[in-house]
Design an enzyme around this catalytic site. Structure first.
Site, short mmCIF file in Angstrom:
data_model
loop_
_atom_site.label_atom_id
_atom_site.label_comp_id
_atom_site.label_asym_id
_atom_site.label_seq_id
_atom_site.Cartn_x
_atom_site.Cartn_y
_atom_site.Cartn_z
N LEU A 79 27.11 -2.62 3.01
CA LEU A 79 28.37 -3.30 2.70
C LEU A 79 28.85 -3.06 1.26
O LEU A 79 29.80 -3.71 0.81
CB LEU A 79 28.25 -4.80 2.99
CG LEU A 79 27.92 -5.11 4.46
CD1 LEU A 79 27.72 -6.60 4.66
CD2 LEU A 79 28.99 -4.57 5.39
N CYS A 80 28.24 -2.12 0.56
CA CYS A 80 28.71 -1.76 -0.79
C CYS A 80 29.94 -0.87 -0.68
O CYS A 80 30.00 0.03 0.15
CB CYS A 80 27.64 -1.00 -1.55
SG CYS A 80 26.40 -2.05 -2.30
N MET A 117 24.83 -3.23 -8.01
CA MET A 117 24.02 -2.53 -7.01
C MET A 117 23.74 -1.09 -7.44
O MET A 117 22.66 -0.56 -7.18
CB MET A 117 24.71 -2.56 -5.64
CG MET A 117 24.81 -3.95 -5.05
SD MET A 117 23.22 -4.83 -4.93
CE MET A 117 22.32 -3.77 -3.83
N GLU A 118 24.69 -0.48 -8.12
CA GLU A 118 24.49 0.90 -8.60
C GLU A 118 23.41 0.95 -9.67
O GLU A 118 22.57 1.86 -9.67
CB GLU A 118 25.82 1.47 -9.10
CG GLU A 118 26.80 1.81 -8.00
CD GLU A 118 27.46 0.61 -7.31
OE1 GLU A 118 28.08 0.81 -6.25
OE2 GLU A 118 27.36 -0.54 -7.81
N ASP A 132 6.77 9.58 -6.43
CA ASP A 132 6.69 10.80 -5.62
C ASP A 132 6.07 11.96 -6.40
O ASP A 132 5.22 12.68 -5.88
CB ASP A 132 8.08 11.19 -5.12
CG ASP A 132 8.06 12.48 -4.32
OD1 ASP A 132 7.27 12.55 -3.34
OD2 ASP A 132 8.79 13.42 -4.67
#
Length: 163
Positions: A79-80, A117-118, A132
């Site tokens: 929903l962003c 959010m970013e 990783d």
């Protein structure tokens, strides 16, 4: 509050998930800063600091991954809103005494919705990239303390963690 008097703006009056309508909001300069850390064995941190990790420059690649992650946030979080970022910065602080790397990300835009959010996505993707790249040496690394530190702009103005 949303139409159903809930503080959760991503639900309509019927309780259905929806993308918040930001069309009537004013465009303002918005900034968000987030942080997080990854804890590892001392030998793993030494590999990162020396630049001799098997896959190369761990922090340089993690910085680029964090920036790319911020740009892809709306593809990852349903929903962003897709937004035009004007700046993303990803920085690292190596803490040898704690065997940790701290990541801080700043995201900015001029728009109708914020960039929290970013910034949070940039931190997570950068830290996941460190994991990783170093997992062959240390599968026990722990990503922790990911949080928003501050945000500026928009109707709600300035917010700072702990304030």
């Amino acid at each position: 509050m949303s139409a159903n008097n809930s503080p959760l703006t991503h639900f309509d009056a019927q309780g259905q998930a929806h993308m918040v309508d930001v069309g009537a909001k004013a465009s303002t300069h918005r900034v968000a800063v987030a942080t997080g850390r990854i804890r590892m064995q001392a030998d793993t941190l030494a590999l990162i600091q020396s630049g001799t990790a098997k896959k190369g420059d761990v922090l340089g690649i993690a910085r680029l991954a964090g920036i790319m992650g911020a740009k892809k946030t709306s593809d990852l979080i349903p929903l962003c809103h897709p937004i035009a970022l004007t700046r993303v910065a990803v920085e690292f602080e190596v803490l040898p005494e704690a065997s940790e790397v701290v990541c801080t990300a700043t995201a900015e835009n001029v728009g109708q919705t914020g960039v929290e959010m970013e910034a949070l996505t940039a931190v997570q993707v950068a830290l996941l990239t460190i994991y990783d790249m170093c997992k062959a040496a240390d599968r026990g690394m722990v990503i922790t303390d990911v949080k928003l530190l501050e945000k500026h702009g928009g109707k709600s103005g300035r917010w700072t963690a702990g304030a």
